[in-house]
Motif scaffolding. Sequence first.
Motif, short mmCIF file in Angstrom:
data_model
loop_
_atom_site.label_atom_id
_atom_site.label_comp_id
_atom_site.label_asym_id
_atom_site.label_seq_id
_atom_site.Cartn_x
_atom_site.Cartn_y
_atom_site.Cartn_z
N ALA A 1 47.83 82.50 54.45
CA ALA A 1 47.86 81.11 54.01
C ALA A 1 46.85 80.86 52.89
CB ALA A 1 47.56 80.19 55.19
N LEU A 2 45.68 81.47 53.00
CA LEU A 2 44.66 81.30 51.95
C LEU A 2 45.10 81.95 50.64
CD1 LEU A 2 41.90 80.06 51.51
CD2 LEU A 2 40.87 82.19 52.31
N THR A 3 45.75 83.11 50.72
CA THR A 3 46.26 83.77 49.51
C THR A 3 47.34 82.93 48.84
OG1 THR A 3 45.77 85.93 50.49
CG2 THR A 3 47.30 85.88 48.64
N ALA A 4 48.23 82.35 49.65
CA ALA A 4 49.29 81.51 49.09
C ALA A 4 48.72 80.25 48.44
CB ALA A 4 50.27 81.13 50.20
N ALA B 1 31.12 75.28 55.33
CA ALA B 1 32.35 75.21 54.53
C ALA B 1 33.42 75.96 55.30
CB ALA B 1 32.14 75.81 53.15
N ALA B 2 34.58 75.35 55.47
CA ALA B 2 35.64 75.93 56.30
C ALA B 2 36.99 75.77 55.63
CB ALA B 2 35.64 75.27 57.68
N TYR B 3 37.91 76.64 56.06
CA TYR B 3 39.31 76.54 55.63
C TYR B 3 40.19 76.53 56.87
CZ TYR B 3 43.93 77.84 53.94
OH TYR B 3 45.28 77.87 53.70
N ASP B 4 40.94 75.45 57.04
CA ASP B 4 41.86 75.30 58.16
C ASP B 4 41.15 75.51 59.51
OD1 ASP B 4 44.25 74.74 59.40
OD2 ASP B 4 45.03 76.77 59.22
N GLY B 5 39.94 74.98 59.62
CA GLY B 5 39.18 75.08 60.86
C GLY B 5 38.40 76.37 61.04
N ARG C 1 35.75 88.25 59.18
CA ARG C 1 37.09 88.84 59.31
C ARG C 1 38.09 87.71 59.56
NH1 ARG C 1 37.42 94.41 60.24
NH2 ARG C 1 35.40 95.45 60.51
N LEU C 2 39.05 87.61 58.69
CA LEU C 2 40.06 86.56 58.82
C LEU C 2 41.29 87.08 59.55
CD1 LEU C 2 39.96 85.01 55.21
CD2 LEU C 2 38.77 84.21 57.26
N LEU D 1 39.46 72.76 51.24
CA LEU D 1 38.26 73.17 51.97
C LEU D 1 37.64 71.96 52.67
CD1 LEU D 1 36.60 75.51 49.31
CD2 LEU D 1 37.97 76.21 51.29
N GLU D 2 36.89 72.24 53.71
CA GLU D 2 36.21 71.19 54.47
C GLU D 2 34.71 71.48 54.44
OE1 GLU D 2 37.82 71.51 58.35
OE2 GLU D 2 39.89 71.15 57.71
N VAL D 3 33.94 70.57 53.88
CA VAL D 3 32.49 70.68 53.85
C VAL D 3 31.93 69.66 54.84
CG1 VAL D 3 30.40 70.54 52.45
CG2 VAL D 3 32.52 71.45 51.45
N SER D 4 31.26 70.15 55.89
CA SER D 4 30.73 69.28 56.94
C SER D 4 29.21 69.38 56.95
CB SER D 4 31.28 69.69 58.31
OG SER D 4 32.70 69.59 58.32
N VAL D 5 28.57 68.22 57.14
CA VAL D 5 27.11 68.14 57.13
C VAL D 5 26.64 67.42 58.39
CG1 VAL D 5 25.08 67.30 55.89
CG2 VAL D 5 27.11 68.04 54.61
N LYS D 6 25.61 67.96 59.02
CA LYS D 6 24.90 67.30 60.12
C LYS D 6 23.42 67.35 59.79
CE LYS D 6 28.21 68.63 63.71
NZ LYS D 6 28.40 69.36 65.00
N VAL D 7 22.80 66.19 59.60
CA VAL D 7 21.41 66.14 59.18
C VAL D 7 20.68 65.04 59.95
CG1 VAL D 7 22.03 64.66 57.22
CG2 VAL D 7 19.86 65.89 57.20
#
Length: 271
Positions: A202-205, A159-163, A194-195, A214-220
């Motif tokens: 940006a996340l607070t705003a 799970a990622a935010y803005d890369g 640590r961000l 958010l970006e949820v990426s899966v590799k299976v």
Amino acid sequence: MADRVHPMKMQESATPDAPENPRSTASSTTCSLPVRKPTPAPGTYVVQVPKDVILRQPPPGNAHLAKVYARRATCRRSRCCLCLAWLVALLFLLAIAAGVLYLVFRPRAPRYTVDDLSISSFNLSAATLSPVFDVAVRADNQRNKKVGIYYGDGSDITAAYDGVTLCEGKWPAFYQPPRNETVFVTELRGTGLRLAAEVEQALTAAQRQGKVPLEVSVKVPVRVKFGAVRSWTIKVKVRCEVTVDGLRENAVILSRDCSVKVKKVLGFLGL
């Protein structure tokens, strides 16, 4: 008185007079001597031979080797041609088998969605973050009437935010039969995160606005089951764009959009 006759001297008549042209005498004397060829000085000499002579006319001692090498080269070319012919035939048979599988089983790629997302231990005021995401994923294989899917080990969910990756987890290993829909919950964790200052701002705003993308990426790794036949292991990639109203437990999902990518080797089967 009768004139006296003086006899000629025999020696003077026997001896020929000196030649009037001395050059002719010298030339005749020179031609009678043997001609000596100049002897080359000892040293190293380079003899240049045309290239085609070297290739077409090997030395007598190497003629047999040249025939052996030519025979070996011919054999190699024959083997390469035979291997190429077998490879083309194998690819042709695989294409036929793939066409038969497609016509018989009509495979379709499963659909994946993020049904629920709960976030805990996400305090932006802390020096380091250790967030925990509980993600509920729905795997829908109802479109396939004769195709089952084996989900194997070695998966990866992030799970990622803005890369920026926030947490990671695993996709469970299980078998999904045809015409089946399975929902499972997997836990994603991050430790000592640590961000950067700009990312934190940006996340607070975004959280204040009530829209956090958010970006949820899966590799299976998966294996597809066609009746009694199983395919080799292929990689499936799922990418979901999820927007929640906040970084909190029981967050409300505002929008979601998932896409699936499968390795090209099975793309012609519709997966």
